[in-house]
Design a protein around this motif. Structure first.
Motif, mmCIF file in Angstrom:
data_model
loop_
_atom_site.group_PDB
_atom_site.id
_atom_site.type_symbol
_atom_site.label_atom_id
_atom_site.label_comp_id
_atom_site.label_asym_id
_atom_site.label_seq_id
_atom_site.Cartn_x
_atom_site.Cartn_y
_atom_site.Cartn_z
ATOM 1 N N ARG A 120 3.084 9.403 -25.562
ATOM 2 C CA ARG A 120 2.904 10.849 -25.413
ATOM 3 C C ARG A 120 1.551 11.330 -25.948
ATOM 4 O O ARG A 120 0.938 12.235 -25.378
ATOM 5 C CB ARG A 120 4.042 11.604 -26.105
ATOM 6 C CG ARG A 120 5.393 11.389 -25.444
ATOM 7 C CD ARG A 120 6.473 12.307 -25.997
ATOM 8 N NE ARG A 120 6.681 12.171 -27.414
ATOM 9 C CZ ARG A 120 6.344 13.094 -28.326
ATOM 10 N NH1 ARG A 120 5.754 14.218 -27.939
ATOM 11 N NH2 ARG A 120 6.593 12.895 -29.603
ATOM 12 N N LYS A 121 1.055 10.725 -27.031
ATOM 13 C CA LYS A 121 -0.205 11.220 -27.599
ATOM 14 C C LYS A 121 -1.373 11.003 -26.635
ATOM 15 O O LYS A 121 -2.302 11.823 -26.577
ATOM 16 C CB LYS A 121 -0.481 10.584 -28.956
ATOM 17 C CG LYS A 121 -0.816 9.110 -28.937
ATOM 18 C CD LYS A 121 -0.935 8.556 -30.351
ATOM 19 C CE LYS A 121 -1.305 7.084 -30.357
ATOM 20 N NZ LYS A 121 -1.307 6.514 -31.720
ATOM 21 N N GLN A 122 -1.326 9.907 -25.853
ATOM 22 C CA GLN A 122 -2.392 9.668 -24.866
ATOM 23 C C GLN A 122 -2.346 10.719 -23.755
ATOM 24 O O GLN A 122 -3.384 11.213 -23.301
ATOM 25 C CB GLN A 122 -2.228 8.270 -24.261
ATOM 26 C CG GLN A 122 -2.298 7.136 -25.265
ATOM 27 C CD GLN A 122 -3.706 6.827 -25.719
ATOM 28 O OE1 GLN A 122 -4.681 7.238 -25.095
ATOM 29 N NE2 GLN A 122 -3.832 6.104 -26.822
ATOM 30 N N VAL A 123 -1.120 11.072 -23.349
ATOM 31 C CA VAL A 123 -0.956 12.073 -22.285
ATOM 32 C C VAL A 123 -1.369 13.456 -22.805
ATOM 33 O O VAL A 123 -2.043 14.222 -22.099
ATOM 34 C CB VAL A 123 0.508 12.086 -21.782
ATOM 35 C CG1 VAL A 123 0.654 13.061 -20.608
ATOM 36 C CG2 VAL A 123 0.948 10.686 -21.355
ATOM 37 N N ILE A 124 -0.974 13.765 -24.045
ATOM 38 C CA ILE A 124 -1.344 15.056 -24.645
ATOM 39 C C ILE A 124 -2.865 15.188 -24.737
ATOM 40 O O ILE A 124 -3.432 16.237 -24.405
ATOM 41 C CB ILE A 124 -0.702 15.209 -26.039
ATOM 42 C CG1 ILE A 124 0.811 15.384 -25.912
ATOM 43 C CG2 ILE A 124 -1.309 16.379 -26.807
ATOM 44 C CD1 ILE A 124 1.574 15.210 -27.212
ATOM 45 N N LEU A 125 -3.533 14.116 -25.182
ATOM 46 C CA LEU A 125 -4.990 14.175 -25.299
ATOM 47 C C LEU A 125 -5.645 14.401 -23.936
ATOM 48 O O LEU A 125 -6.562 15.219 -23.803
ATOM 49 C CB LEU A 125 -5.523 12.884 -25.925
ATOM 50 C CG LEU A 125 -7.041 12.838 -26.122
ATOM 51 C CD1 LEU A 125 -7.486 13.868 -27.156
ATOM 52 C CD2 LEU A 125 -7.505 11.435 -26.526
ATOM 53 N N ASN B 191 9.235 14.017 -20.418
ATOM 54 C CA ASN B 191 9.509 12.883 -19.533
ATOM 55 C C ASN B 191 8.178 12.186 -19.269
ATOM 56 O O ASN B 191 7.209 12.429 -19.991
ATOM 57 C CB ASN B 191 10.207 13.338 -18.247
ATOM 58 C CG ASN B 191 9.430 14.418 -17.507
ATOM 59 O OD1 ASN B 191 8.192 14.416 -17.491
ATOM 60 N ND2 ASN B 191 10.139 15.357 -16.896
ATOM 61 N N ARG B 192 8.133 11.364 -18.270
ATOM 62 C CA ARG B 192 6.899 10.601 -18.015
ATOM 63 C C ARG B 192 5.713 11.511 -17.701
ATOM 64 O O ARG B 192 4.566 11.185 -18.011
ATOM 65 C CB ARG B 192 7.136 9.633 -16.854
ATOM 66 C CG ARG B 192 5.970 8.695 -16.630
ATOM 67 C CD ARG B 192 6.210 7.716 -15.499
ATOM 68 N NE ARG B 192 5.115 6.764 -15.394
ATOM 69 C CZ ARG B 192 5.016 5.833 -14.464
ATOM 70 N NH1 ARG B 192 5.967 5.704 -13.547
ATOM 71 N NH2 ARG B 192 3.983 5.009 -14.437
ATOM 72 N N PHE B 193 5.996 12.699 -17.136
ATOM 73 C CA PHE B 193 4.930 13.578 -16.648
ATOM 74 C C PHE B 193 4.631 14.732 -17.606
ATOM 75 O O PHE B 193 3.556 15.321 -17.551
ATOM 76 C CB PHE B 193 5.321 14.147 -15.278
ATOM 77 C CG PHE B 193 5.708 13.089 -14.286
ATOM 78 C CD1 PHE B 193 4.741 12.362 -13.616
ATOM 79 C CD2 PHE B 193 7.042 12.782 -14.053
ATOM 80 C CE1 PHE B 193 5.088 11.371 -12.712
ATOM 81 C CE2 PHE B 193 7.401 11.795 -13.151
ATOM 82 C CZ PHE B 193 6.429 11.077 -12.484
ATOM 83 N N TYR B 194 5.574 15.065 -18.449
ATOM 84 C CA TYR B 194 5.404 16.143 -19.434
ATOM 85 C C TYR B 194 5.565 15.536 -20.828
ATOM 86 O O TYR B 194 6.649 15.048 -21.170
ATOM 87 C CB TYR B 194 6.452 17.237 -19.231
ATOM 88 C CG TYR B 194 6.263 18.101 -18.005
ATOM 89 C CD1 TYR B 194 5.535 19.290 -18.076
ATOM 90 C CD2 TYR B 194 6.837 17.750 -16.787
ATOM 91 C CE1 TYR B 194 5.376 20.098 -16.959
ATOM 92 C CE2 TYR B 194 6.687 18.555 -15.664
ATOM 93 C CZ TYR B 194 5.953 19.729 -15.763
ATOM 94 O OH TYR B 194 5.802 20.533 -14.653
ATOM 95 N N PRO B 195 4.544 15.568 -21.676
ATOM 96 C CA PRO B 195 4.614 14.836 -22.949
ATOM 97 C C PRO B 195 5.324 15.569 -24.089
ATOM 98 O O PRO B 195 5.480 15.021 -25.170
ATOM 99 C CB PRO B 195 3.136 14.629 -23.300
ATOM 100 C CG PRO B 195 2.443 15.794 -22.666
ATOM 101 C CD PRO B 195 3.193 16.082 -21.400
ATOM 102 N N SER B 196 5.744 16.804 -23.868
ATOM 103 C CA SER B 196 6.419 17.570 -24.918
ATOM 104 C C SER B 196 7.583 18.341 -24.321
ATOM 105 O O SER B 196 7.720 18.453 -23.097
ATOM 106 C CB SER B 196 5.433 18.540 -25.586
ATOM 107 O OG SER B 196 6.090 19.382 -26.502
ATOM 108 N N ASP B 197 8.427 18.889 -25.209
ATOM 109 C CA ASP B 197 9.500 19.762 -24.726
ATOM 110 C C ASP B 197 9.010 21.204 -24.591
ATOM 111 O O ASP B 197 9.782 22.094 -24.234
ATOM 112 C CB ASP B 197 10.737 19.687 -25.634
ATOM 113 C CG ASP B 197 10.437 20.021 -27.085
ATOM 114 O OD1 ASP B 197 9.244 20.082 -27.453
ATOM 115 O OD2 ASP B 197 11.393 20.214 -27.864
ATOM 116 N N HIS B 198 7.745 21.449 -24.912
ATOM 117 C CA HIS B 198 7.101 22.756 -24.715
ATOM 118 C C HIS B 198 5.979 22.616 -23.681
ATOM 119 O O HIS B 198 5.520 21.509 -23.401
ATOM 120 C CB HIS B 198 6.487 23.259 -26.025
ATOM 121 C CG HIS B 198 7.487 23.703 -27.040
ATOM 122 N ND1 HIS B 198 7.600 25.001 -27.476
ATOM 123 C CD2 HIS B 198 8.431 23.007 -27.732
ATOM 124 C CE1 HIS B 198 8.554 25.087 -28.383
ATOM 125 N NE2 HIS B 198 9.070 23.882 -28.560
#
Length: 554
Positions: free
Chosen positions: A275-280, A536-543
């Motif tokens: 998730r941290k890679q997707v968030i960045l 999920n795979r496409f959204y890295p957070s619940d927000h």
């Protein structure tokens, strides 16, 4: 099994924890178990020995067959005493002494005899109570401790060793470094970490080990994500009086595997390493000037977000939420546009009591002990940056995270009052210090409050409805303020989207008199509604990230 009895003093309640690794044979009944007893430190040695005898009799009885249970075990069958060795022989320690007398002495020559087994007695040796690795391990990422809890442990003196195995039977030693940089050739292997703990006084405790839940995986490719549609609105950086703000609760890994709340998301995509890679990637694509993140893991900040965002030209600041949680608030600003004058964290439970500007409110609410007890348990905090712009402006950037518990709506309202009161106070101070500058406020965060809540009413409408007045003891609180705030992103349908909750609880507030909204980056709720929930795979957070282009009025 170790032949050492461990005594550990527990300051809370002045108790003594006694751990005995029992390995014995009583009339062909084998016992090989660890016994743990708690007693008061002012108990006598006699009472401890009686307690140990009782536990031994219970263990033997539970191991007996039905026919053997007819055999009664009496205390005289169990020989047990404490002794102190001397140059010649030993001396039995009197049983009428209290345990506090014994534990205050050097126990190096103290032994306990149980049946024919002699045990060394050690005081306050380190003990690991919980140890585990991350639930998901990826090649070329760091394997580290997910949980590590215990007593009397000096982490930096502990001895660690990593191993790998295909079958959890045959183990190959890897390294003694923690964390361990997982290699590509580790894919398909389980990892094991052993730890021999030591205390500050270099006393050795019992070794423990933990094995990964799953084998090491290859890192999955990041797919095309819905936020890339949002990036089409943020391709260019802003300048002049215009600036872009992002506020985003990124979901701490402390909560992802805590229960079944996110069971709809596969583990490999729930992992913070994914998730941290997707968030960045998402953050970089927004080309923001100001970023306010909530629920950032302390390790992820120090080892990933801080260096990664520095490479993108940001200066970042982080505080643990409440000063004790291992996740917290992170704010980042572009170095090319802003000079960071100061930064601080306000923990509301501490500030109400200790900060003079809240003294009037504290005098009132402190009369209600139940209210103060609830208030004191909260970790809700604000990270405040003071920025100097090239356009003769000072910006106060407040990043807030309030409690999510439904029963604490009154506390969220009080927290919002404290936020506004403190921002007003800081604004007045800065106006005195910077006579030729305009002072502006940006307030971002996860308020855990819906648009129709009393907390939002207070922020939007400068006050609250009479039915929302707070009762504190015999007082009724009507809270007001003079700032004219508006939500820069309006009130979208969703800023949080899980099976349990779908709604708007995150906001970016600006001063209506001093700033305009140039653009709200669309949320694309229609895509979101295709899923049961996020992450999920496409959204890295619940927000969802809130992204707005704002310009100051001349």
């Amino acid at each position: 099994m170790d032949k050492t009895i461990h005594l550990r003093f527990i300051p809370q309640g002045k108790k003594l924890q006694v751990t005995i690794p029992l390995k014995m044979n009583f009339q062909n009944i084998e016992i090989d178990e660890e016994v743990e007893i708690e007693c008061q430190n002012d108990n006598t040695i006699a009472s401890l020995l009686e307690r140990i005898k009782y536990e031994i009799k219970l263990l033997i009885h539970n191991k007996m067959t039905e026919s053997e249970k007819e055999l009664k075990i009496v205390d005289d069958d169990i020989e047990i005493y404490l002794k102190r060795t001397r140059k010649q022989g030993y001396k039995i320690i009197p049983t009428d002494l209290t345990l506090s007398v014994i534990t205050a002495q050097n126990l190096e020559k103290t032994k306990m005899l149980i049946f024919d087994k002699e045990y060394a007695v050690v005081m306050n040796s380190p003990k690991i109570k919980k140890i585990s690795l991350q639930p998901v391990l990826y090649a070329n990422f760091l394997a580290n401790l997910d949980k590590f809890e215990g007593s009397y442990i000096n982490y930096y003196q502990c001895e660690f060793k990593w191993y790998r195995s295909k079958d959890k039977i045959e183990w190959e030693e890897l390294t003694d470094k923690v964390p361990y940089k997982i290699k590509s050739e580790d894919v398909g292997y389980f990892l094991k970490l052993t730890c021999k703990p030591f205390s500050n006084r270099k006393i050795e405790g019992p070794s423990v080990e933990t094995i990964s839940e799953e084998v090491v995986l290859e890192y999955p490719l990041i797919p095309n994500c819905p936020f890339e549609l949002r990036h089409s609105y943020t391709k260019t950086k802003l300048s002049g009086l215009s600036f872009r703000v992002v506020s985003y609760n990124t979901l701490s890994s402390r909560y992802t595997f805590k229960d079944d709340k996110y069971s709809y998301c596969p583990k490999e995509f729930l992992s913070i390493d994914y998730r941290k890679q997707v968030i960045l990637k998402e953050l970089i694509g927004y080309n923001a000037d100001i970023i306010c993140l909530q629920e950032i893991d302390e390790d992820a900040y120090a080892n990933f977000f801080k260096p990664s965002l520095a490479n993108e030209g940001y200066v970042t600041k982080f505080y643990r939420r409440g000063n004790y949680r291992k996740e917290g608030l992170m704010s980042a600003v572009t170095k090319s546009r802003y000079k960071l004058l100061s930064y601080e964290q306000i923990v509301f439970s501490q500030a109400l009591k200790n900060n003079a500007i809240f003294s009037n409110l504290y005098k009132v609410v402190s009369t209600d002990k139940v209210f103060m007890r609830k208030f004191g348990m909260q970790s809700s905090s604000m990270l405040l940056l003071t920025l100097k712009c090239k356009t003769k402006r000072i910006i106060l950037v407040a990043n807030v995270h309030l409690s999510h518990l439904p029963q604490y709506k009154d506390l969220r309202l009080i927290h919002c009052f404290l936020v506004i009161r403190y921002l007003n106070h800081m604004k007045e101070k800065l106006e005195d210090r910077f006579k030729n500058f305009k002072i502006n406020i940006i307030l971002c965060g996860d308020f855990n409050s819906s648009p129709d809540s009393s907390a939002l009413d207070f922020l939007k409408k400068n006050g609250i409805r009479s039915e929302d007045y707070i009762i504190a003891g015999c007082h009724q609180l009507n809270l007001e303020h003079l700032l004219k705030l508006k939500s820069a992103c309006g009130f979208p349908k969703y800023t949080s989207f899980t099976p349990d909750f779908k709604g708007c609880i995150d906001y970016i507030f600006i001063e209506n008199e001093h700033a305009d909204v140039e653009q709200i980056v669309p949320f694309h709720e229609d895509i979101l509604e295709d899923y049961l929930g996020i992450p999920n795979r496409f959204y890295p957070s619940d927000h969802l990230a809130l992204v707005a282009d704002i310009s100051f009025k001349n």
